[in-house]
Scaffold this motif. Structure first.
Motif, PDB file in Angstrom:
ATOM      1  N   GLY A   1       0.589  -0.632  -0.213  1.00  0.00           N
ATOM      2  CA  GLY A   1       0.048   0.497  -0.060  1.00  0.00           C
ATOM      3  C   GLY A   1       0.722   1.315  -0.136  1.00  0.00           C
ATOM      4  O   GLY A   1       2.296   1.440  -0.652  1.00  0.00           O
TER       5      GLY A   1
ATOM      6  N   GLY B   1       2.723   2.739   2.389  1.00  0.00           N
ATOM      7  CA  GLY B   1       3.318   3.241   3.316  1.00  0.00           C
ATOM      8  C   GLY B   1       4.540   2.641   2.493  1.00  0.00           C
ATOM      9  O   GLY B   1       5.636   3.348   2.877  1.00  0.00           O
TER      10      GLY B   1
ATOM     11  N   ALA C   1       5.833   5.713   1.017  1.00  0.00           N
ATOM     12  CA  ALA C   1       6.125   6.824   1.884  1.00  0.00           C
ATOM     13  C   ALA C   1       7.486   7.148   2.177  1.00  0.00           C
ATOM     14  O   ALA C   1       7.662   8.762   1.896  1.00  0.00           O
ATOM     15  CB  ALA C   1       5.627   6.751   3.395  1.00  0.00           C
ATOM     16  N   GLU C   2       8.527   6.193   2.052  1.00  0.00           N
ATOM     17  CA  GLU C   2      10.338   6.816   2.218  1.00  0.00           C
ATOM     18  C   GLU C   2      10.201   7.017   1.015  1.00  0.00           C
ATOM     19  O   GLU C   2      11.727   8.013   0.640  1.00  0.00           O
ATOM     20  CB  GLU C   2      10.515   5.784   2.745  1.00  0.00           C
TER      21      GLU C   2
ATOM     22  N   THR D   1       0.924   9.385   1.779  1.00  0.00           N
ATOM     23  CA  THR D   1      -0.015   8.457   1.768  1.00  0.00           C
ATOM     24  C   THR D   1      -1.065   8.382   1.726  1.00  0.00           C
ATOM     25  O   THR D   1      -1.546  10.181   1.840  1.00  0.00           O
ATOM     26  CB  THR D   1       0.048   7.199   3.125  1.00  0.00           C
ATOM     27  N   PHE D   2      -1.939   7.722   2.183  1.00  0.00           N
ATOM     28  CA  PHE D   2      -3.751   8.335   2.158  1.00  0.00           C
ATOM     29  C   PHE D   2      -4.117   8.516   3.257  1.00  0.00           C
ATOM     30  O   PHE D   2      -4.072  10.125   3.921  1.00  0.00           O
ATOM     31  CB  PHE D   2      -4.479   7.192   1.387  1.00  0.00           C
ATOM     32  N   ARG D   3      -4.215   8.360   4.140  1.00  0.00           N
ATOM     33  CA  ARG D   3      -4.909   8.209   6.006  1.00  0.00           C
ATOM     34  C   ARG D   3      -3.541   8.112   6.927  1.00  0.00           C
ATOM     35  O   ARG D   3      -4.124   8.699   8.265  1.00  0.00           O
ATOM     36  CB  ARG D   3      -5.143   6.990   5.888  1.00  0.00           C
ATOM     37  N   ASP D   4      -2.029   8.603   7.012  1.00  0.00           N
ATOM     38  CA  ASP D   4      -1.195   8.985   7.389  1.00  0.00           C
ATOM     39  C   ASP D   4      -1.978  10.122   8.019  1.00  0.00           C
ATOM     40  O   ASP D   4      -2.343  12.171   7.469  1.00  0.00           O
ATOM     41  CB  ASP D   4      -0.264   9.517   7.332  1.00  0.00           C
TER      42      ASP D   4
ATOM     43  N   TRP E   1      -5.826  12.128   2.343  1.00  0.00           N
ATOM     44  CA  TRP E   1      -7.079  12.551   2.533  1.00  0.00           C
ATOM     45  C   TRP E   1      -6.801  13.297   4.169  1.00  0.00           C
ATOM     46  O   TRP E   1      -7.838  13.613   4.783  1.00  0.00           O
ATOM     47  CB  TRP E   1      -8.216  11.032   2.770  1.00  0.00           C
TER      48      TRP E   1
ATOM     49  N   ASN F   1      -0.952   0.419  -4.630  1.00  0.00           N
ATOM     50  CA  ASN F   1      -0.744   1.917  -5.047  1.00  0.00           C
ATOM     51  C   ASN F   1      -0.634   1.842  -7.245  1.00  0.00           C
ATOM     52  O   ASN F   1      -0.623   0.940  -7.927  1.00  0.00           O
ATOM     53  CB  ASN F   1       1.070   1.503  -4.891  1.00  0.00           C
TER      54      ASN F   1
ATOM     55  N   HIS G   1      -5.500  -1.200  -8.338  1.00  0.00           N
ATOM     56  CA  HIS G   1      -6.305   0.191  -8.744  1.00  0.00           C
ATOM     57  C   HIS G   1      -5.782   0.809  -9.458  1.00  0.00           C
ATOM     58  O   HIS G   1      -5.990   2.206  -9.846  1.00  0.00           O
ATOM     59  CB  HIS G   1      -5.446   1.404  -6.904  1.00  0.00           C
TER      60      HIS G   1
ATOM     61  N   VAL H   1      -8.796   3.646 -10.167  1.00  0.00           N
ATOM     62  CA  VAL H   1      -9.495   2.505  -9.379  1.00  0.00           C
ATOM     63  C   VAL H   1     -10.633   4.146  -8.553  1.00  0.00           C
ATOM     64  O   VAL H   1     -10.183   4.224  -8.081  1.00  0.00           O
ATOM     65  CB  VAL H   1     -10.009   1.883  -9.384  1.00  0.00           C
TER      66      VAL H   1
ATOM     67  N   GLY I   1       2.893  -1.632   4.396  1.00  0.00           N
ATOM     68  CA  GLY I   1       2.715  -0.041   4.508  1.00  0.00           C
ATOM     69  C   GLY I   1       1.455   0.185   3.770  1.00  0.00           C
ATOM     70  O   GLY I   1       0.694   1.116   2.746  1.00  0.00           O
TER      71      GLY I   1
ATOM     72  N   SER J   1      -3.086  -0.091   5.501  1.00  0.00           N
ATOM     73  CA  SER J   1      -3.712   0.898   6.618  1.00  0.00           C
ATOM     74  C   SER J   1      -4.499  -0.383   7.208  1.00  0.00           C
ATOM     75  O   SER J   1      -5.481  -0.677   7.491  1.00  0.00           O
ATOM     76  CB  SER J   1      -4.726   2.110   6.605  1.00  0.00           C
TER      77      SER J   1
ATOM     78  N   GLY K   1       7.779  -0.734  12.341  1.00  0.00           N
ATOM     79  CA  GLY K   1       8.533   0.305  11.118  1.00  0.00           C
ATOM     80  C   GLY K   1       8.508   0.439   9.396  1.00  0.00           C
ATOM     81  O   GLY K   1       7.819  -0.547   9.033  1.00  0.00           O
TER      82      GLY K   1
ATOM     83  N   SER L   1       9.185   0.357   6.266  1.00  0.00           N
ATOM     84  CA  SER L   1       8.873  -1.105   5.150  1.00  0.00           C
ATOM     85  C   SER L   1      10.941  -0.947   4.361  1.00  0.00           C
ATOM     86  O   SER L   1      11.481  -1.263   4.307  1.00  0.00           O
ATOM     87  CB  SER L   1       8.220  -1.570   3.724  1.00  0.00           C
TER      88      SER L   1
HETATM   89  P1  OAD Z   1      -2.984   4.161   3.629  1.00  0.00           P
HETATM   90  O1  OAD Z   1      -2.968   5.390   3.791  1.00  0.00           O
HETATM   91  O2  OAD Z   1      -4.535   4.099   3.989  1.00  0.00           O
HETATM   92  O3  OAD Z   1      -2.152   3.785   3.752  1.00  0.00           O
HETATM   93  C1  OAD Z   1      -0.956   3.665   3.934  1.00  0.00           C
HETATM   94  C2  OAD Z   1       0.058   2.606   5.849  1.00  0.00           C
HETATM   95  O4  OAD Z   1       1.207   2.721   5.705  1.00  0.00           O
HETATM   96  C3  OAD Z   1      -0.731   3.040   6.843  1.00  0.00           C
HETATM   97  O5  OAD Z   1      -1.227   2.370   8.210  1.00  0.00           O
HETATM   98  C4  OAD Z   1       0.723   3.763   7.378  1.00  0.00           C
HETATM   99  O6  OAD Z   1       0.880   3.377   8.905  1.00  0.00           O
HETATM  100  C5  OAD Z   1       1.783   3.044   6.931  1.00  0.00           C
HETATM  101  N1  OAD Z   1       3.460   3.281   6.697  1.00  0.00           N
HETATM  102  C6  OAD Z   1       3.572   4.745   6.082  1.00  0.00           C
HETATM  103  N2  OAD Z   1       4.726   5.141   6.211  1.00  0.00           N
HETATM  104  C7  OAD Z   1       5.085   4.243   6.250  1.00  0.00           C
HETATM  105  C8  OAD Z   1       6.937   3.304   5.971  1.00  0.00           C
HETATM  106  N3  OAD Z   1       7.529   3.898   5.981  1.00  0.00           N
HETATM  107  N4  OAD Z   1       6.863   1.564   6.068  1.00  0.00           N
HETATM  108  C9  OAD Z   1       5.877   0.726   6.134  1.00  0.00           C
HETATM  109  N5  OAD Z   1       4.280   1.308   6.826  1.00  0.00           N
HETATM  110  C10 OAD Z   1       4.153   2.866   6.330  1.00  0.00           C
HETATM  111  O7  OAD Z   1      -2.416   3.645   2.462  1.00  0.00           O
HETATM  112  P2  OAD Z   1      -2.758   2.415   1.673  1.00  0.00           P
HETATM  113  O8  OAD Z   1      -3.469   1.264   2.569  1.00  0.00           O
HETATM  114  O9  OAD Z   1      -1.959   2.067   0.893  1.00  0.00           O
HETATM  115  O10 OAD Z   1      -7.300   4.037  -3.276  1.00  0.00           O
HETATM  116  O11 OAD Z   1      -4.576   2.637   1.071  1.00  0.00           O
HETATM  117  C11 OAD Z   1      -5.531   1.787   0.197  1.00  0.00           C
HETATM  118  C12 OAD Z   1      -5.934   2.659  -0.865  1.00  0.00           C
HETATM  119  O12 OAD Z   1      -7.053   3.836  -0.171  1.00  0.00           O
HETATM  120  C13 OAD Z   1      -5.337   3.292  -1.665  1.00  0.00           C
HETATM  121  O13 OAD Z   1      -4.984   2.490  -2.286  1.00  0.00           O
HETATM  122  C14 OAD Z   1      -5.945   4.369  -2.316  1.00  0.00           C
HETATM  123  C15 OAD Z   1      -7.044   5.166  -0.618  1.00  0.00           C
HETATM  124  O14 OAD Z   1      -7.979   5.562  -0.910  1.00  0.00           O
HETATM  125  C16 OAD Z   1      -7.794   4.755  -4.461  1.00  0.00           C
HETATM  126  O15 OAD Z   1      -7.332   5.339  -4.297  1.00  0.00           O
HETATM  127  C17 OAD Z   1      -8.563   3.468  -4.887  1.00  0.00           C
END
Ligand code: OAD
Length: 247
Positions: A24, A26, A29-30, A35-38, A44, A104, A121, A161, A189, A191, A231, A233
């Motif tokens: 995902g 995350g 992110a590096e 990301t979307f939900r941080d 977001w 991603n 997606h 998507v 990575g 959520s 930690g 990824s």
């Molecule tokens: P989220 O933003 O929901 O989640 C990102 C996750 O990555 C979180 O759990 C963070 O804690 C984690 N994270 C951040 N930095 C990290 C790192 N360096 N190493 C490891 N983990 C880390 O993103 P997704 O789960 O990908 O959909 O979101 C799913 C979907 O929601 C996306 O594909 C997108 C979005 O709406 C669409 O656009 C259809």
């Protein structure tokens, strides 16, 4: 001696026949891609999904939506794959079979050297005609925003998507098959908040796989996985694979 990773985990990795990896935002992110939900930095937290990532939003304000994706395309174009992407590309050469599934849309796995990436997606670098639903990779830039389909004149949209849309069926089927078939499933990575992708690690667990989560924070599936590695990824994956397959 302090052992960094559980030795049973390392043995499981070395003996794995088919490893599936779900990534995902995350994992990128590096690379500097938000990301979307941080809470502070996630897309977001600054933008409303329903104003940007739905077909209703595109119908209402196609220019705004196209420009938002153009901005994200630009962020991605300036980014480079990080050690997390590189470790996953390397893993494909260490195990008999690897299936890489990503939520991603940034194409960074491919740029890191991974092939046959299953994109659940879509991909932000591709565009398609809203009327004919076919991919369009070349059009004349006459200043239209969004650009128009060279064949029928309808708008082009990003081949991603949006909320409320179906995932590409072949990609989802391949991902589900891998979740059923694999003996090790990595969840990196994400959520695990968006379905059907979030179901894949649970499907793998129910089918008997060892499920390894790699995330900087706990998620809603952390309690359901076999190993939760906390930690970044880009830090954990290279160290884990070096420990499992020392050179
Ligand atoms: P989220 O933003 O929901 O989640 C990102 C996750 O990555 C979180 O759990 C963070 O804690 C984690 N994270 C951040 N930095 C990290 C790192 N360096 N190493 C490891 N983990 C880390 O993103 P997704 O789960 O990908 O959909 O979101 C799913 C979907 O929601 C996306 O594909 C997108 C979005 O709406 C669409 O656009 C259809």
């Amino acid at each position: 001696m302090i052992r960094e990773f559980d030795s049973a985990l390392l043995v499981t990795l070395r003996n794995a026949r088919h490893v599936a990896v779900l990534t995902g935002a995350g994992v990128s992110a590096e690379s500097g891609i938000p990301t979307f939900r941080d809470a502070q930095t996630g897309l977001w937290s600054r933008f409303r999904p329903e104003e940007l990532a739905t077909s209703e939003a595109f119908d209402r304000d196609p220019k705004l939506v196209w420009e938002w994706y153009a901005w994200r395309r630009d962020v991605v174009a300036r980014a480079a794959p990080n050690p997390g992407h590189a470790a996953i590309a390397r893993l494909a050469r260490l195990v008999p079979r690897l299936t890489l599934v990503t939520q991603n849309v940034d194409g960074l796995h491919q740029r890191a050297g991974s092939s046959d990436v299953i994109e659940l997606h879509g991909n932000i670098h591709r565009s398609r005609c809203v009327r004919e639903n076919r991919l369009v990779d070349d059009w004349q830039d006459v200043g239209d925003v969004p650009p128009r389909c060279p064949r029928c004149g309808a708008y082009l949209r990003p081949d991603v998507v949006w909320f409320g849309e179906m995932l590409p069926a072949p990609a989802l089927e391949q991902a589900e098959r891998a979740a059923h078939d694999c003996d090790v499933f990595f969840c990196v990575g994400t959520s695990a908040a968006v379905y059907p992708a979030a179901q894949l690690p649970l499907t793998a667990r129910d089918a008997g796989a060892t499920v390894i989560e790699v995330n900087k924070d706990p998620t809603r599936i952390s309690g359901a996985v076999t190993y939760s590695l906390r930690g970044a990824s880009g830090d954990i994956l290279p160290r884990l694979f070096a420990a499992a397959w020392p050179t």
